[in-house]
Structures are given as C-alpha cells and as structure tokens.
Design a protein around this motif. Structure first.
Motif, PDB file in Angstrom:
ATOM      1  N   THR A  15       0.813  -1.240  -0.109  1.00 48.26           N
ATOM      2  CA  THR A  15      -0.072  -0.053  -0.001  1.00 48.26           C
ATOM      3  C   THR A  15       0.728   1.333   0.201  1.00 48.26           C
ATOM      4  O   THR A  15       1.820   1.222   0.873  1.00 48.26           O
ATOM      5  N   SER A  16       0.416   2.134  -0.999  1.00 47.86           N
ATOM      6  CA  SER A  16       1.255   3.364  -0.889  1.00 47.86           C
ATOM      7  C   SER A  16       0.394   4.367  -0.282  1.00 47.86           C
ATOM      8  O   SER A  16      -0.923   4.795  -0.830  1.00 47.86           O
ATOM      9  N   ARG A  17       0.839   5.342   0.875  1.00 49.34           N
ATOM     10  CA  ARG A  17       0.343   5.887   1.483  1.00 49.34           C
ATOM     11  C   ARG A  17      -0.008   7.594   0.796  1.00 49.34           C
ATOM     12  O   ARG A  17       1.054   7.828   0.271  1.00 49.34           O
ATOM     13  N   LYS A  18      -1.105   7.851   0.984  1.00 48.05           N
ATOM     14  CA  LYS A  18      -1.514   9.180   0.284  1.00 48.05           C
ATOM     15  C   LYS A  18      -0.791   9.067  -1.254  1.00 48.05           C
ATOM     16  O   LYS A  18      -0.293  10.338  -1.518  1.00 48.05           O
ATOM     17  N   ALA A  19      -0.866   8.252  -2.037  1.00 49.97           N
ATOM     18  CA  ALA A  19      -0.300   8.325  -3.261  1.00 49.97           C
ATOM     19  C   ALA A  19      -1.157   8.980  -4.347  1.00 49.97           C
ATOM     20  O   ALA A  19      -0.727   8.974  -5.534  1.00 49.97           O
ATOM     21  N   PHE A  20      -2.478   8.900  -4.334  1.00 52.33           N
ATOM     22  CA  PHE A  20      -3.329   9.446  -5.265  1.00 52.33           C
ATOM     23  C   PHE A  20      -4.156  10.534  -4.826  1.00 52.33           C
ATOM     24  O   PHE A  20      -4.760  10.486  -3.682  1.00 52.33           O
ATOM     25  N   PHE A  21      -3.931  11.536  -5.417  1.00 53.83           N
ATOM     26  CA  PHE A  21      -5.006  12.891  -5.217  1.00 53.83           C
ATOM     27  C   PHE A  21      -6.159  12.883  -6.001  1.00 53.83           C
ATOM     28  O   PHE A  21      -6.206  12.927  -7.262  1.00 53.83           O
ATOM     29  N   SER A  22      -7.311  13.010  -5.120  1.00 56.63           N
ATOM     30  CA  SER A  22      -8.540  13.074  -5.624  1.00 56.63           C
ATOM     31  C   SER A  22      -8.947  14.296  -6.037  1.00 56.63           C
ATOM     32  O   SER A  22      -9.398  15.234  -4.950  1.00 56.63           O
ATOM     33  N   PRO A  23      -8.916  14.837  -7.299  1.00 55.67           N
ATOM     34  CA  PRO A  23      -9.545  16.059  -7.577  1.00 55.67           C
ATOM     35  C   PRO A  23     -11.005  16.514  -7.028  1.00 55.67           C
ATOM     36  O   PRO A  23     -11.080  17.647  -6.963  1.00 55.67           O
ATOM     37  N   HIS A  24     -11.759  15.293  -7.450  1.00 47.64           N
ATOM     38  CA  HIS A  24     -13.296  15.605  -6.845  1.00 47.64           C
ATOM     39  C   HIS A  24     -13.468  15.901  -5.451  1.00 47.64           C
ATOM     40  O   HIS A  24     -14.024  16.714  -4.709  1.00 47.64           O
ATOM     41  N   LEU A  25     -12.658  15.091  -4.641  1.00 45.95           N
ATOM     42  CA  LEU A  25     -12.766  15.215  -3.076  1.00 45.95           C
ATOM     43  C   LEU A  25     -11.799  16.056  -2.552  1.00 45.95           C
ATOM     44  O   LEU A  25     -11.588  16.487  -1.465  1.00 45.95           O
ATOM     45  N   GLN A  26     -10.731  16.496  -3.357  1.00 45.09           N
ATOM     46  CA  GLN A  26      -9.652  17.364  -3.093  1.00 45.09           C
ATOM     47  C   GLN A  26      -8.777  16.933  -1.795  1.00 45.09           C
ATOM     48  O   GLN A  26      -8.527  17.751  -0.829  1.00 45.09           O
ATOM     49  N   GLU A  27      -8.454  15.274  -1.928  1.00 47.74           N
ATOM     50  CA  GLU A  27      -7.739  14.960  -0.751  1.00 47.74           C
ATOM     51  C   GLU A  27      -6.791  13.715  -1.322  1.00 47.74           C
ATOM     52  O   GLU A  27      -7.267  13.301  -2.536  1.00 47.74           O
TER      53      GLU A  27
END
Length: 167
Positions: A89-101
């Motif tokens: 698992t890669s921690r915080k590896a994807f930024f969700s533009p929809h959720l802004q997180e």
C-alpha cells in the motif's frame, strides 16, 4: 406473478490496458453501477477478462490498483477471491480532484502461474491484519516445530553422553 425482463442494461465495465513498465504486464480496472454492486457481477466479469489476459493474450502479470474509498473492501474481496496477491500500500499516493484529498493506493497482482494454479491456491486474507495473523500463526507453528526438534536433539545428545559415560 413475477415478470422477467429480457432487456439488457449496461451496469459497468472491466478494462485491460498495457502497463508501460514492462512487456507482458497488464493493468486491470473496473467500474460497476452502485445499484449492482455486491451481486458478484464484477467478480464474474473480472474472471472472464483474466481468462482473456492469460489464455488468449498470454500475458505474464495482471495488476490492480485500488484507491481508498467506500467500496475498497468489496473490491479487495473480489480480487482476492480470484487469487490476486497483496503487494503493498502506498500511503496518500493518489490525489482525488473531486474530493480534494490524498488517498492510499493498494497494489495487488496475479501472475500467469497463479492463474494456472488458481484452484490449488488458498484465498489471500482480506485485510492486512488478517494477513499478519496468518503469518503469525505460521511463524508460531514453525517455532514450535523448531523447539520440538531442539528438544529431540538435546534428548538424543544426553542419551549419547550417558552411554559414553557408562562405558
């Protein structure tokens, strides 16, 4: 009396695309309409796509990336039932533009050899805690076998020593 509809409706899709990092490696993904989740459709479709990937396309590896979200547990269940192996698992590896997180990404894969032997492979644990528990149990059994072996070895050495002393 129940009516049965023969009308077909699009409820989602499963896709394969070539992984840029290596020949013979494919990425798999799926999107299923929320109203049709939990009925096994994704698993069945993924099984058919894997059959094409390994038996027709002769690929070596199919990998999946699962982004943290409300359907992650169901998706993990579907892919682990098909014998995908958790790779990390890669921690915080994807930024969700929809959720802004930022979201964690879990990586799983299945190899061509896993596909061929899928009927004899035990289903992987669903969570990391389950995986750690299974690993702990195996290590405990290994340690108990080793302790038993050490006791047997020590007992044998004592008997040899006593025999030599008596002579």
């Amino acid at each position: 009396m129940q009516s049965v509809s023969t009308k077909k409706r699009f409820i989602g899709f499963v896709y394969l695309d070539r992984a840029p990092e290596s020949e013979g490696v494919l990425n798999v993904g799926m999107i299923i309409d929320p109203a049709h989740r939990g009925w096994g459709y994704a698993r069945d479709a993924l099984d058919q796509v894997l059959s094409i990937a390994f038996e027709t396309l002769k690929c070596h590896r199919v990998q999946a990336r699962i982004v943290e979200g409300p359907y992650k547990a169901n998706t993990l269940k579907a892919v682990t039932q098909l014998k995908f192996t958790h790779e990390g698992t890669s921690r915080k590896a994807f930024f969700s533009p929809h959720l802004q997180e930022w979201k964690d990404v879990t990586y799983l894969a299945i190899l061509d050899t896993d596909w061929v032997m899928r009927d004899s492979i035990q289903v992987a644990p669903l969570t990391l805690w389950d995986e750690m528990f299974v690993r702990h149990e195996k290590e405990r059994e290994d340690l108990l076998r080793w302790q038993k072996w050490e006791k047997t070895k020590a007992s044998f050495a004592d008997r040899v020593s006593q025999t030599v002393s008596a002579n």
